[in-house]
Design an enzyme around this catalytic site. Structure first.
Site, PDB file in Angstrom:
ATOM      1  N   ASP B 152       0.835  -1.201   0.000  1.00 36.63           N
ATOM      2  CA  ASP B 152       0.000   0.000   0.000  1.00 36.63           C
ATOM      3  C   ASP B 152       0.868   1.250   0.000  1.00 36.63           C
ATOM      4  O   ASP B 152       1.967   1.215  -0.518  1.00 36.63           O
ATOM      5  CB  ASP B 152      -0.911  -0.034   1.237  1.00 36.63           C
ATOM      6  CG  ASP B 152      -2.248   0.648   0.982  1.00 36.63           C
ATOM      7  OD1 ASP B 152      -2.253   1.881   0.862  1.00 36.63           O
ATOM      8  OD2 ASP B 152      -3.272  -0.053   0.892  1.00 36.63           O
ATOM      9  N   HIS B 216      -3.826   6.138   3.508  1.00 31.21           N
ATOM     10  CA  HIS B 216      -4.525   4.915   3.110  1.00 31.21           C
ATOM     11  C   HIS B 216      -3.855   3.665   3.667  1.00 31.21           C
ATOM     12  O   HIS B 216      -4.507   2.797   4.253  1.00 31.21           O
ATOM     13  CB  HIS B 216      -4.574   4.877   1.580  1.00 31.21           C
ATOM     14  CG  HIS B 216      -5.398   3.769   1.010  1.00 31.21           C
ATOM     15  ND1 HIS B 216      -4.875   2.529   0.710  1.00 31.21           N
ATOM     16  CD2 HIS B 216      -6.712   3.716   0.671  1.00 31.21           C
ATOM     17  CE1 HIS B 216      -5.824   1.769   0.203  1.00 31.21           C
ATOM     18  NE2 HIS B 216      -6.943   2.456   0.168  1.00 31.21           N
ATOM     19  N   SER B 553     -11.327  -1.036  -0.316  1.00 34.74           N
ATOM     20  CA  SER B 553     -10.048  -0.955   0.403  1.00 34.74           C
ATOM     21  C   SER B 553     -10.202  -1.249   1.875  1.00 34.74           C
ATOM     22  O   SER B 553      -9.309  -1.819   2.501  1.00 34.74           O
ATOM     23  CB  SER B 553      -9.485   0.469   0.329  1.00 34.74           C
ATOM     24  OG  SER B 553      -8.665   0.638  -0.775  1.00 34.74           O
TER      25      SER B 553
END
Lengths: 93, 770
Positions: B152, B216, B553
């Protein structure tokens, strides 16, 4: 997938409709898309989208790149080719 | 004199010569066409079996490439699989693609200089509370040696979610490393964060650090394995204990994403390293855009995942956010556990109180500074139309449509419209700009994601409630109202629902594998964030360490955390057994005890949620599991049309005498030992598939009986319809016979097969496609 490539019938002197959800006949939130921006440069696409959606966040995605799967209604991703031209219909998310 | 002049001449000539040479050396690398070549990924299938050296054909190709250009090599893949990324000319690439041992060659472009480069930090809204961690059946230790690898945007190691308090020593088998950068070093890793790698992108040098500058990566990591952190909230919203799916597990971070996205060659390198480091689970909240996803042999995620699964690593990926159109699911290779999103039973309510004291419950996140009593003038935007504007534009609060003189100091009511490109956030700016002090947006369209309007009092209300507001405004000469700051509301019904954005099946790869596989919470999820972003913070408040995000996600790490818990409980299980346990224990009803719906109120199908919504205790003891072997996956490759040479190169565990099954066809895909079933039915009349289950319950002697839920018009027979396990019989097979008098189906039909004994229920959904 086919929906992504769908184009609206252009009425003379009317702007293209921005939402294609009506075509799908669903009750979903407005998902705006800009099919007419395929083929233009990322700069131009960003400018045009900002004219309609002033608070938009633009992300330029080069070829060979994947993206994070977070959904952001205020973001539009521009998938571009090596010469920075938009290759797919931009949509929110 | 003459001699000196001659000497001087010689000297100057020498200088010139040297000058000329050095400038050509300086410019050499720029002018050298070899270093302007594109980067190509050369994928060569299985790694060498000894794991420490290159395959001969791999080494040979590398030699060839390096002899032409010694600076060509960008990456070398040799742990989990074979291959390399190198600068090649088009001719070289084409020539290499023909060489034996090469499965595929595909580009990994270096960008030309881009003038547009905008990745602005996105506005974060809504509060999300992570659901309670899965219950561990045995409560023995507070440490797990399972390592979850996350590919990520990196990690913010200072987050309380990555504290290693109470964790045991790092497992000795772990081979990962903590890479250094100017803002990251070994002190940032600990017994929780046991590994951190980054992959430099020549297009973006600032991101050469494991440190997350986006948020994120930190968010998904904490959702998967975050430690319990009490009193986590987004400025008071969603307050509770933030905890990952498997808070006792270890974390290894592979930063493959930056502003532009996540580069293919970096993803492959991360898989290669993760396999070698020794991760147990891999979690990827990344994907391609549907319809443009690469083929299996040129897809870094599919390739990396295949080799990881081959080695027993569970690979969990997001299904994508391109819903609700069908065929939008990505990361749908059968060896991947593909995750769709669902809502939870928490809402963020911001209400409108009218002068008539009526209160309307609206949606949205705002930290309104207004008084609770309805004393602010209220105006319908239509009545504040600017002279030159269209009435319809004014009613909808479009740009330049409002008369600031009439808006100033008032709360403005605007209509929403499906066709407009304006979001509520856009209208907030317009109303604010005209001097308005609040916005009531009448819209049925904003969906389940709660947006954050920060300090501006904003409420989204339904058209039904909108009519009440307008009626009130018309009923009095001095309409007043207020907008209340957002509160968290629990036990919202119905939940879960499948949100519109979640990508849907059927799979474009093959309609004979049912995708997505499973659904998990992915709307308004509270998890850890980076510490240096003020985006979305109310005035005068510090950055919030926990934020609300939505997407597949967020759903993905719920499943990877769950997989980690299952693996901790059952360390010897294969990747497919863990996947099966999660799928066969999923549920299909919501908190109204009715079938799960989508957020457009239609009943959800397995194309929306796979086997259903995850449960958190049942997967630990599923009773039976469907094991899918590498041979199954290789057969799949044969059935989708790969030739045997490619298949042999891809897998190192292929026996020498493996060959593609005779008459390989896509129909045979239905026979792969998958926990769900998908068969093409049209024109057939009768279809037969087989499945094999393994008893993993504590009782060796047990009998499972079957229940079939068949769609009307279809007869489903199981042979045998009872499975009798004994001490020596751990695996049993059964046939499913689908038959019908219908010649063709009008639409895809769904049903399920459930095996149960007194203790366990093992459910497989099926789809018959037209």
């Amino acid at each position: 997938m086919a929906e992504e490539k769908q184009e609206h019938q252009k009425q003379p002197n009317e702007p293209l409709p921005r939402s294609y959800n009506q075509l799908l006949g669903t009750n979903n939130p407005t998902k705006t898309s800009w099919p007419e921006l395929v083929g233009v440069t990322a700069e131009e696409a960003e400018k045009k989208i900002k004219e309609e959606m002033s608070g938009v966040e633009i992300q330029v995605v080069p070829p060979g790149y994947f993206v994070t799967a977070d959904f952001k209604p205020q973001r539009v991703r521009l998938y571009v080719d090596e010469s920075n031209k938009v290759t797919r219909t931009p949509g929110i998310g | 004199m003459k001699d000196n002049t001659l000497l001087l001449h010689l000297f100057y000539t020498l200088l010139l010569f040297l000058g000329a040479s050095s400038s050509s050396v300086e410019n050499g690398s720029n002018n050298d066409p070899n270093n302007q070549n594109e980067v190509y990924i050369v994928y060569m299938g299985a790694a060498d079996s000894s794991n420490s050296s290159l395959r001969n054909d791999h080494a040979h190709l590398l030699n060839l490439v390096l002899r032409r250009n010694e600076k060509a090599l960008v990456r070398n893949y040799k742990h989990g699989f074979s291959g390399f990324a190198a600068r090649l000319s088009k001719e070289e690439a084409t020539s290499i693609a023909q060489k034996p041992g090469v499965v595929s060659v595909f580009p990994d472009p270096i960008l030309k200089l881009y003038t547009t480069r905008s990745w602005e930090f996105l506005k974060y809204q809504s509060h999300v509370k992570i659901d309670n961690k899965p219950n561990t059946v045995s409560n023995s230790s507070s440490t797990s040696d399972v390592v979850v690898g996350i590919l990520d945007t990196g990690i913010w190691p200072e987050s309380a979610s990555f504290s290693d308090e109470g964790m045991g020593p790092i497992p000795s088998r772990w081979k990962g490393t903590c890479m250094k950068a100017q803002d990251f070093n070994s002190s940032n890793c600990n017994r929780k964060l046991v590994g951190a790698r980054y992959y430099s992108d020549p297009n973006e040098e600032d991101e050469s650090t494991p440190r997350d500058s986006f948020g994120h990566g930190t968010h998904v990591a904490s959702t998967a394995v975050g430690a319990a952190v009490e009193n986590a909230s987004f400025y008071g919203l969603g307050e509770g204990t933030a905890e990952g799916g498997s808070p006792d597990s270890r974390l290894a971070v592979y930063k493959v994403c930056s502003s532009f996205g996540c580069r293919g060659s970096a993803i492959l390198a991360a898989f290669d390293d993760a396999i070698s480091d020794g991760v147990d689970i891999l979690s990827l909240s990344l994907g391609a855009s549907p319809g443009f996803a690469p083929d299996l042999t040129t897809d870094p995620i599919a390739i990396g995942a295949f080799h990881a699964v081959e080695r027993g690593i569970v690979v969990v990926c997001a299904a994508g956010n391109a819903g609700p159109s069908p065929n939008t699911v990505v990361n749908d290779a059968p060896w991947i556990l593909t995750v769709a999103a669902s809502t939870i039973d928490r809402e963020f309510q911001s209400s409108v109180v009218l002068g008539s004291t009526k209160t309307l419950m609206g949606k949205g996140i705002n930290f309104s500074p207004l008084s609770n009593s309805p004393r602010y003038p209220l105006i319908y935007a239509e009545s504040a139309k600017a002279d030159t504007a269209d009435l319809a534009d004014a009613r909808q609060c479009h740009s330049d449509s409002l008369d600031a003189n009439r808006i100033k100091g008032k709360i403005v009511v605007c209509n929403g419209n499906k066709d407009e490109a304006y979001t509520t956030a856009d209208k907030v700016e317009i109303v604010k700009g005209a001097g308005g002090i609040g916005l009531v947006h009448i819209t049925d369209d904003e969906g389940t994601i709660a947006s954050n309007y920060v300090d501006f009092p904003t409420s989204l209300i339904s058209s039904k409630d909108g009519a009440i507001v307008i009626q009130y405004i018309n009923s009095t000469s001095n309409p007043v109202a207020t907008v209340l700051p957002t509160v968290t509301v629990l036990e919202y019904k119905p939940a879960p629902m499948v949100p519109y954005f979640s990508s849907r099946g059927p799979s474009m790869l093959s309609s004979n594998i049912l995708k997505p596989d499973i659904a998990a919470p992915g709307v308004n999820i509270l998890a850890a964030w980076i510490g240096n972003s003020a985006e979305g913070a109310p005035k005068g408040r510090k950055p919030s360490p926990y934020k609300l995000e939505s997407g597949t996600s967020m759903a993905t790490p719920h499943v990877s955390g769950l997989a980690s818990t299952v693996k901790t409980q059952n360390p010897t299980w294969s990747a497919s057994a863990i996947k099966s346990a999660i799928m066969t224990t999923a549920i299909q009803n919501d908190n109204l005890k009715a079938p799960i719906t989508t957020d457009s109120e239609s009943v959800a199908t397995p194309y929306d949620y796979g086997a259903g919504e995850i449960t958190t205790s049942e997967p630990l003891q599923p009773g039976l599991v469907y094991e899918t072997s590498t041979i199954d996956y290789l057969n799949f490759l044969c059935y989708v049309g790969l030739n045997i040479t490619s298949v042999k190169v891809i897998s190192r565990t292929v026996p020498d005498n493996f060959s593609c099954p005779k008459d390989s066809s896509s129909d045979l895909i239905s026979n792969i030992n998958y926990p769900s079933i998908a068969v093409n039915f049209t024109g057939k009349g009768i279809v037969n598939v087989s499945r094999t289950v393994t008893n993993v319950g504590e009782e060796d002697e047990t009998i499972y009986s079957s229940i079939v839920n068949a769609p009307s018009g279809i007869k489903v027979t199981l042979t045998p319809d009872k499975l009798q396990f004994t001490k020596s019989t751990k695996k049993l097979s059964y046939q499913v016979i689908f038959s019908s008098t219908l010649i063709s189906l009008k639409e895809d039909l769904f049903g399920s097969i459930t095996w149960s004994n007194s203790k366990y229920t093992v459910r497989s959904p099926f789809v018959l496609t037209k």
